[in-house]
Design a protein around this motif. Structure first.
Motif, short mmCIF file in Angstrom:
data_model
loop_
_atom_site.label_atom_id
_atom_site.label_comp_id
_atom_site.label_asym_id
_atom_site.label_seq_id
_atom_site.Cartn_x
_atom_site.Cartn_y
_atom_site.Cartn_z
N SER A 1 3.68 2.67 -1.15
CA SER A 1 3.58 2.84 0.21
C SER A 1 4.85 2.58 1.04
O SER A 1 5.06 3.09 1.85
CB SER A 1 2.54 1.61 0.78
OG SER A 1 3.34 0.46 0.20
N VAL B 1 5.10 -5.97 -2.56
CA VAL B 1 6.44 -5.73 -2.16
C VAL B 1 7.44 -6.43 -3.06
O VAL B 1 7.36 -7.57 -3.20
CB VAL B 1 6.62 -6.16 -0.67
CG1 VAL B 1 8.27 -5.70 -0.32
CG2 VAL B 1 5.69 -5.56 0.33
N LYS C 1 7.24 -4.57 6.69
CA LYS C 1 8.52 -3.96 6.84
C LYS C 1 8.74 -3.58 8.29
O LYS C 1 10.07 -3.23 8.69
CB LYS C 1 8.77 -2.81 5.81
CG LYS C 1 8.78 -2.91 4.58
CD LYS C 1 9.92 -3.50 4.21
CE LYS C 1 10.18 -3.87 2.63
NZ LYS C 1 11.46 -4.65 2.31
N GLY D 1 7.32 -1.09 -1.96
CA GLY D 1 6.09 -1.57 -1.52
C GLY D 1 4.96 -0.79 -2.21
O GLY D 1 4.89 0.56 -2.39
N THR E 1 -0.10 -3.64 6.54
CA THR E 1 1.13 -3.20 6.12
C THR E 1 2.30 -3.23 6.87
O THR E 1 2.83 -2.09 7.27
CB THR E 1 0.62 -1.76 5.87
OG1 THR E 1 0.18 -1.12 6.89
CG2 THR E 1 -0.56 -1.68 4.98
N LYS F 1 12.77 -2.57 7.20
CA LYS F 1 12.61 -1.32 6.82
C LYS F 1 13.94 -0.50 6.74
O LYS F 1 14.05 0.47 6.01
CB LYS F 1 11.41 -0.65 7.01
CG LYS F 1 11.47 0.07 8.56
CD LYS F 1 10.07 0.91 8.77
CE LYS F 1 10.27 1.20 10.05
NZ LYS F 1 9.00 2.06 10.72
N ASP G 1 1.50 -1.80 0.82
CA ASP G 1 2.29 -2.98 0.96
C ASP G 1 1.82 -4.09 0.59
O ASP G 1 1.99 -5.47 0.99
CB ASP G 1 3.15 -3.29 2.40
CG ASP G 1 4.19 -2.11 2.34
OD1 ASP G 1 4.45 -1.43 1.66
OD2 ASP G 1 4.70 -2.03 3.70
#
Length: 969
Positions: free
Chosen positions: A612, A682, A83, A675, A80, A97, A679
């Motif tokens: 997520s 995405v 990002k 996400g 995960t 992110k 994720d």
């Protein structure tokens, strides 16, 4: 000022032991380091600081510093962390992110799986909204790149800005198209950028990402980051590949029997019963039972590709280095000794002081190229030659002229062009942390390019029976030099206030670029063996000579505020000054605002089992464009080339315009990033709208002024609007089997919003308000008249006459409706498979022959369905030998009508790479075996050759298959 800091040490490891290359940084401070080959680190911090440990593929770890001085950290692999990837935004870096703008990224992992010599080729189909077209299959040729459409009415005003390790790299043409006439476009200056030296490519698209580059960011920014050394023992890597390339998708042309039937019918339709003496194909001069597939004969050869790269890298926690060298050779598919060779060297060194307050980054690259290509592309000849034309060689191996009835195409290959290019790029970056909150930085760069081109036109390209001597031989020569220096001082301040973080960056730019060109013609040589030496020419002419200087200065700034990792605001601005504009118009302001809301950090969604990540972002701002060339606003003069009383005079070439100013682009974007399932899925969806105004074009003038136009700003507005979708999925993530997918798709709509006075301007036959600026105006095709047997067209103005002024109004839009890519990456134990499908939905030009059906030109097999007699409903008009002027005129209009606009959509297996990692006894050694393919398969209903390549007179891109081995130890 005294800083209360201590040296913190420790070891970072995972389940397998020490983890080298982990980034260790102090949160909210410009202080960082990386772990060495054993996972050990050392960093300056104070009590209360938060240490952040990050590494791609692993979950980030944070540790708050207390009274201890040693910290051992264990990191866990995590799916995960997509990002968490850091993105280069040019003057700063940011985690994906936390981005408020639109930036696409590919890394060396994608680049190294493609057998290409130009970085633009490696980007095709991999980035949403980035449309790239290869100009041809000739080695060293150029590419067209459009980032979110076309903004300028000028064809040369739509290139993005290229930045290599912080140094701007000019993409302006370095040659003359007339010298490289065998190519669809001049030699690409981006060939000097060696793909194997690139670590990552980021493309900045929206205002938030590009406004900090001001006047240079209107068409997007392409950031190229070269490879750097990593902490650890000295590592040597050898990568060798070899392969072949072939032309693909030939056109279905008539065989001899069909062709001769067409020719004879053409004479019959023209009521000619005795074939002319020049009709060698049908009058018995040439063998009427002979057949040659000229596309296969002239274009069906095999090009060889060879590449060797050797690199040495390593370093300590304080100093890392990398040194690499690459050689590349590519031959041609046409007959003859034509080849493209490139040798490149790259050096990089990073150093940090023991307390990590001082940092030095040095990188440099030198590329040497030699390209020898034919000045005649044989593609159109191969399609036009009669299938029963004579053999290329006589029985004794000489060129065959068939008793002076055959113009041997191989003779044209005796004329060739050579391009020698030497290119140096160097960069130095200095960082110093004054305090944990204050950092100063200086970025300095230098580029030097030396380009020498020759086009040789020896008398030997002619039939020997014409007795044309070397006194008529020609040599065109162009020498271009370009030198650029840049310095960018910067200062940054970063701090946190409760839940908020504030980051401020201020800097300046000073750049100077000098370009010199000398374009000469030599005529008449004592021998063709002396034709490469301009001094041996009997007559010499200077066709163009100039030295131009471009100066650019700017001040820029960025303010970024992040509250609780939920609400992010990013403000950027730049004040630009360019020497390309007149007094009072040289300076302009550009800026943008971007904002993001990470709504999954809200309390109600923070523990969501299915969502997520979620971020809504938007940006708005302005960028500019000064891609107009130097001295365009001034009165300029050039040598007339004519002597009067022994003195060569000057002639005016351009009029002064003091109102000459900047083009401006206003950009708006709204995007949603989500996400799902930790994720594993995405999805990013972005809507954008760009509007460019104050267009820099040539405004027409009356002929009585002595000039056809004057450079000025036109009150016209161009809009680009579209939707971009990017999807990444982790389909399988097992111990032995992994499978991930990336999909990009983009729609783009270009439109001319306004153009006051368009109807009365010379652009009235080029543009239409409300339509794309990429349209073509055509006759409206009605079919074949069943009575006359001729192509027929609509009389749109009803005056009873078909002509361009009155009836060429049908509009066709050749802009792709949508385009994108579908990439899959699979890993099973020691096997890796990566493949990319590129797709485009578009209309394009169909292939049209060089002359009317029935003439001395071969035709597509489709032209077998022609009109024969009154009442016939046929697809094509009657054949003609060329004597029927009405049929010839109708055919000419047909090639300028909507009849030749067809569906050019395609799906192409753009790239495929299969890699096997050989299990070795020694863990310090690594061996990989790879098979790669480029332009492997194309699925399309298009019959006109290659659907990507729209210039039908040039060789389309090749299918390339290579095999290679990579050793590291």
């Amino acid at each position: 000022m005294t800083i209360k800091q201590s040296i913190i040490t420790g070891t970072v490891s995972d389940a397998h032991g020490g983890l080298p290359g982990v980034t260790v940084s102090v949160k909210n401070k410009p202080v960082s380091t990386i772990t060495n080959e054993n996972g050990q680190f050392s960093i300056a911090a104070e009590v209360g600081d938060v240490l952040v440990f990050s590494y791609i593929g692993y979950a980030a770890v944070t540790v708050t510093v207390d009274s201890r001085r040693v910290y051992d950290v264990i990191m866990q692999e995590d799916a995960t962390t997509l990002k968490e990837v850091t993105v280069n935004a040019g003057y700063y870096t940011v985690k994906d992110k936390e981005l408020t703008g639109s930036i696409s990224k590919i890394t060396s992992k994608e680049l190294e799986k493609q057998p290409v010599t130009n970085v633009l080729a490696a980007m095709q189909g991999r980035m949403a909204g980035v449309d790239i077209i290869q100009d041809g299959g000739t080695a060293g040729g150029g590419f067209q790149i459009k980032i979110r459409g076309v903004n300028s009415l000028r064809a040369d005003g739509n290139s993005p800005l290229y930045i290599i390790d912080g140094v701007p790299y000019s993409s302006e043409s370095i040659g003359y198209a007339s010298i490289n006439s065998g190519m669809a476009s001049p030699t690409s200056p981006l060939n000097s950028i060696n793909p194997s030296d690139i670590e990552s490519i980021e493309v900045l698209k929206d205002a938030d990402a590009t406004a900090i580059y001001g006047s240079r960011g209107a068409n997007g920014v392409v950031l190229l980051t070269t490879k750097k050394g990593k902490v650890g023992r000295t590592k040597i890597t050898v990568n060798a590949t070899s392969g072949t390339g072939k032309a693909t998708r030939f056109i279905d042309l008539m065989h001899t029997e069909q062709y001769l039937a067409m020719r004879k019918d053409g004479f019959a339709k023209d009521n000619i019963t005795t074939y002319p003496a020049s009709a060698y194909d049908v009058n018995g001069t040439w063998d009427q039972n002979r057949y040659t597939d000229w596309q296969k004969e002239l274009l069906g050869g095999t090009a060889e590709f060879k590449n060797l790269n050797v690199s040495v890298s390593g370093g300590s926690a304080q100093t890392q280095y990398l040194l690499s060298g690459t050689t590349n050779t590519e031959t041609a598919v046409i007959p003859g000794d034509f080849r493209y060779r490139k040798a490149a060297g790259h050096f990089s060194m990073n150093h940090a002081g023991e307390d990590n307050r001082f940092k030095l980054a040095l990188s440099g690259g030198y590329t040497k190229q030699f390209n020898k290509q034919s000045t005649t592309d044989l593609t159109r000849l191969a399609r036009n030659l009669a299938p029963n034309a004579p053999a290329l060689y006589t029985a004794d191996g000489e060129l065959n002229w068939e008793n002076n009835t055959f113009s041997n195409p191989l003779a044209l290959l005796r004329g060739y062009s050579t391009v020698k290019t030497n290119d140096l790029i160097a960069n130095v970056t200095l960082n110093y942390a004054l305090t944990p909150k204050w950092e100063i930085k200086a970025n300095m760069g230098y580029t030097n390019l030396d380009n020498h081109e020759q086009r040789l036109q020896p008398s030997s390209i002619n039939n020997p029976s014409l007795n044309i001597s070397s006194s008529s031989s020609l040599l065109y020569e162009n020498v271009t030099t370009r030198e650029s220096t840049i310095i960018e001082p910067q200062i940054r301040w970063a701090d946190s206030f409760g839940k908020g973080k504030l980051d401020i960056l201020v800097g300046g730019t000073a750049q100077k670029q000098t370009t010199g060109r000398l374009y000469t013609l030599g005529q008449g040589f004592a021998s063709n063996s002396l034709i490469t030496n301009m001094a041996s020419a009997n007559n010499k002419f200077v066709l163009a000579s100039d030295v131009t200087e471009y100066k650019y200065q700017a001040f820029f700034g960025r303010v970024n505020y992040n509250y609780n990792d939920k609400y992010i605001v990013n403000l950027t601005g730049r004040r630009d000054g360019s020497s390309r504009f007149g007094p009072g118009k040289q300076f302009a302001y550009f800026g943008a605002a971007g904002a993001a809301w990470v709504f999954t950090n809200e309390t109600s969604l923070k523990n969501s089992s299915w969502l997520s990540f979620g971020k809504l972002r938007a940006s708005y701002g302005t960028t500019g464009n000064d891609q107009i060339g130097d001295y365009q606003y001034l009165n300029t003069y050039a040598s007339s080339g004519q002597a009067y009383q022994g003195i060569t005079g000057l002639e005016p070439t351009r009029l002064f315009n003091p109102e000459f100013g900047w083009e401006k682009s206003t950009k708006l974007e709204v995007a949603l990033e989500t996400g799902f399932l930790s994720d594993r899925i995405v999805l990013t969806t972005a809507f954008y709208r760009n509007r460019s105004s104050n267009q820099l074009v040539g405004v027409p003038l009356s002929g009585t002024t002595g000039f056809s136009s004057i450079n000025a700003n036109l009150d016209a507005t161009v809009q680009n609007q579209g939707l971009e979708i990017t999807v990444h999925t982790d389909n399988l993530r097992g111990k032995n089997l992994r499978w991930s997918t990336n999909v990009t798709i983009a729609t783009a709509r270009n439109k001319l919003i306004s153009f006051p006075g368009l109807e009365t301007s010379t652009y009235a036959n080029t543009y239409v308000v409300g339509e794309p600026i990429t349209i073509v105006k055509l006759y409206q095709y009605k079919g074949v008249n069943a009575q006359t047997g001729l192509f027929e067209f609509a009389d749109l103005n009803g005056d009873g006459i078909i002509n361009a002024a009155g009836d060429k109004h049908y509009v066709a839009d050749l802009t792709p409706k949508y385009f994108g890519g579908f990439q899959n990456q699979l890993k099973y134990k020691n096997w890796d498979l990566d493949f990319l499908f590129q797709f485009v939905k578009q209309q394009t030009y169909n292939y049209t022959p060089g002359s009317a059906n029935g003439t001395f030109f071969n035709q597509s097999t489709d032209y077998a369905n022609v009109w024969q007699q009154s009442g016939d409903m046929a697809a094509y008009q009657m054949n003609t030998s060329g004597a029927n002027s009405a049929a010839v005129t109708a055919f000419s209009r047909y090639t300028a009508s909507d009849a030749i606009i067809v569906d050019g959509s395609y799906i192409r297996l753009k790239n495929i790479a299969l890699t096997y990692t050989v299990p070795l006894k020694y863990k310090t050694m690594n061996c990989k075996l790879t098979v790669q393919g480029q332009n492997v398969l194309t699925f399309t209903n298009y019959k006109g050759g290659d659907p990507e390549f729209r210039a039908t007179g040039f060789l389309p891109p090749l299918r390339v298959i290579t095999g290679g081995v990579q050793l590291s130890f």
